[in-house]
Design an enzyme around this catalytic site. Structure first.
Site, PDB file in Angstrom:
ATOM      1  N   GLU A  35       0.874  -1.165   0.000  1.00 50.96           N
ATOM      2  CA  GLU A  35       0.000   0.000   0.000  1.00 50.96           C
ATOM      3  C   GLU A  35       0.916   1.222   0.000  1.00 50.96           C
ATOM      4  OE1 GLU A  35      -2.578   0.463   3.374  1.00 50.96           O
ATOM      5  OE2 GLU A  35      -3.479   2.260   2.484  1.00 50.96           O
ATOM      6  N   ARG A 261       5.157 -12.776   9.882  1.00 51.51           N
ATOM      7  CA  ARG A 261       5.793 -11.473   9.700  1.00 51.51           C
ATOM      8  C   ARG A 261       7.220 -11.524  10.215  1.00 51.51           C
ATOM      9  NH1 ARG A 261       2.139  -7.269   9.180  1.00 51.51           N
ATOM     10  NH2 ARG A 261       3.653  -5.657   9.606  1.00 51.51           N
ATOM     11  N   LYS A 271       4.562   0.474   9.616  1.00 52.27           N
ATOM     12  CA  LYS A 271       4.578   1.736   8.868  1.00 52.27           C
ATOM     13  C   LYS A 271       4.040   2.896   9.693  1.00 52.27           C
ATOM     14  CE  LYS A 271       2.720   0.234   4.953  1.00 52.27           C
ATOM     15  NZ  LYS A 271       2.086   0.184   3.633  1.00 52.27           N
TER      16      LYS A 271
END
Ligand code: ATP
Ligand code: MG
Length: 556
Positions: A35, A261, A271
């Protein structure tokens, strides 16, 4: 086609190989779907190496797709930086750069199809009401009063949502699945919401935007993705992923696979939190060398190959864990050890005057870029009457374990001569101005005393030939091992994470060092010339010290 990889096996590679062997797929097609709402970080590198790496291993393709369905957080700057960073890391999407926003019209068409099939409806509940109707893990949800609208009415309302007739948040298009499903995401999830936000690519042409769960799987299907990898938090969403693909009935049927992750100690891989560090000016931008962003690591001097090696060794498991940062540093160091020429840089200079060395004499000494490697290239290093050594390499008084310069003791100036300290010159306040030495003219390379056993070997830089440089030393950005687990993580920023030394002296061969070139300054660590340093403005960043601070330099 080659379908057995030589790379370490992991569960996703296994699935890919089975699918190729069984003929389920003739070609692997993956995608990396960031994104564009921030810069890429080391966690993303794990996904990038998996997506691009696995496709490459099996002669497949990997697309880069910007998942730009949430315009309020997204920008062109982020989208550009993502492309830069992936290229730097060494991967190539060829001509397959896509944007989910390019599919807005197609996705809208899919939504209309679902409405026509009686599988989606327009709901007038507010977000709060929807949440209340959804129920909990232990309590089934309640049907929305708008759930049984006719197909005609839904088609009409959906069109008017798109045309901008209704206020933001006043209506939602929802999938009609099952309000009593034990899987929460299956309780009539939203497909479209009304949101009047300018989109960095589609401008103001849309006031409704598709939700991630709807847009993501169908974008995969549109692109013919076969294996869609993501992190474990999307495990529950997989059922919904399959539902949308099946109900829309796309020709391609992508499958989602989840892996753990990457979390690394002493740093942050979120982020949102990295953005907070940038916006709060706790660091000097996204590419601050203390940041775990790819552009930060790059500026710090980390080689992209080292990141790829680290990821390869890490593999793709399903076990969540926090990897100690020393494990990452190990691969960074190993890479730098192999690839960086060794040169002399003095960080905290102390001047040595060699009293018995001729006043204007300069000797050019041929010195290896790596003495352990007989094949290594060499450079010429000037030697003269005045040289700099590290302040920490001199003590006026020291016990026998200090093998460096002490009055009366002999040390070797690497590649040059042995010197003995004869006196110390101080100012009226007792600060050391310089140290006087005598050298042994027989101790130069090939000289009668050159083979003499001397424990202390120091690096040095000829004073009148030295390049003046600024050197920036880094330490972990956080003082705690797991800052990612803390909400007030900014309170644990390491006050010593950055030390700037303004008076460093480098050997003159570094005059033409390119920005981003990587070097070992003997005994002082691995350094790279700062990406923004050019001309006579010499700035070097220390990537890492030669050994780690965790009590070992061995593989962890
Ligand atoms: P954040 O939670 O930091 O905002 P994100 O997952 O929302 O990150 P995206 O841009 O959506 O960021 O991520 C793109 C891809 O990278 C996704 O497939 C995601 O699963 C993967 N990814 C993100 N963070 C990590 C991580 N720490 N380890 C492995 N993969 C990650
Ligand atoms: Mg995401």
């Amino acid at each position: 086609m080659e379908i057995e990889s030589t790379k370490p096996m992991n569960f996703i590679r296994k699935i890919v190989e089975e699918d190729l062997k069984s003929g389920k797929h003739t070609e692997v097609h993956t995608r990396f779907p960031p994104e564009p709402s921030g810069y890429l970080h080391i966690g993303h590198a794990k996904a990038i190496c998996a997506d691009f790496g696995i496709a490459a291993d099996y002669n497949g393709k990997c697309n880069l797709r910007m998942d730009d369905t949430n315009p309020s957080k997204e920008s062109m700057e982020y989208s550009d930086s993502i492309q830069n960073d992936i290229k730097w890391l060494g991967f190539d999407w060829e001509d397959r750069l896509f944007f989910a926003s390019d599919y807005f019209e197609t996705l809208y068409g899919f939504a209309v199809d679902l409405v026509k099939k009686g599988l989606a409806y327009v709901c007038d509940l507010s977000f709060e009401e929807m949440r209340a109707y959804r129920g909990t893990l232990t309590e089934t949800g309640k049907d929305s009063p708008f759930r049984n609208r006719s197909v005609e009415e839904n088609l009409d309302l959906l069109k008017r949502m798109r045309d901008g007739e209704f206020e933001d948040g006043s209506k939602t298009l929802r999938a009609k699945i099952d309000m009593s499903s034990p899987i929460m995401v299956m309780r009539d999830p939203a497909i479209y919401r009304i949101k009047r936000v300018h989109h960095h690519r589609t401008g103001d042409s849309w006031c409704i935007y598709p939700m991630y769960d709807f847009a993501h799987c169908l974008s995969d299907a549109i692109e013919g993705v076969t294996h869609s990898m993501c992190t474990l938090e999307f495990q529950d969403n997989r059922v919904l992923y399959d539902w949308f693909v099946e109900k829309v009935g796309t020709p391609a049927v992508p499958k989602q696979y989840e892996f753990a992750r990457l979390n690394i100690s002493h740093t942050i891989t979120s982020k949102r939190k990295l953005l907070a560090l940038v916006e709060g000016k706790f660091v000097d931008g996204w590419d601050d060398p203390r940041m775990p962003t790819l552009c930060g690591l790059r500026r710090r001097g980390v080689a992209p190959e080292a990141i790829r090696t680290f990821m390869e060794k890490l593999g793709l498991g399903k076990q969540e864990s926090v990897i100690h940062i020393s494990q990452f540093d190990y691969d960074v160091r190993e890479n730098l050890k192999k690839n960086s020429p060794r040169v002399f840089g003095v960080l905290n200079p102390l001047k040595i005057v060699i009293d018995n060395y001729p006043e204007n004499k300069v000797e050019m000494i041929e010195a290896s870029y790596n003495s352990n490697d007989p094949e290594a290239k060499t450079r010429m290093v000037p030697f003269s009457k005045e040289v700099y050594i590290e302040q920490e390499d001199f003590k006026e008084e020291a016990n026998k374990k200090f093998f460096r310069l002490v009055p009366g003791r002999e040390v070797r100036l690497r590649f040059a001569y042995n010197v003995v300290c004869t006196s110390v010159e101080k100012d009226e306040n007792g600060n050391i101005l310089c140290v006087h030495c005598d050298y042994d003219p027989q101790s130069g390379d090939g000289g009668a005393n050159s083979g003499k056993k001397i424990k202390g070997i120091l690096h040095w830089v000829s004073a009148k030939h030295a390049i003046d440089a600024e050197v920036r030393l880094y330490d972990n950005l956080f003082t705690v091992e797991n800052p990612g687990a803390l909400d007030n993580f900014t309170e644990y920023i390491n006050p010593e994470s950055l030390t700037i030394l303004k008076n460093c002296k480098l050997e003159p061969s570094l005059k033409d060092a390119e920005p981003e070139s990587r070097w070992q300054f003997e005994r002082m660590g691995y350094f790279c010339r700062d990406i923004e340093s050019n001309g006579n403005n010499y700035v070097f960043n220390r990537t890492l010290t030669l050994k780690d601070n965790y009590g070992n330099n061995e593989k962890v």
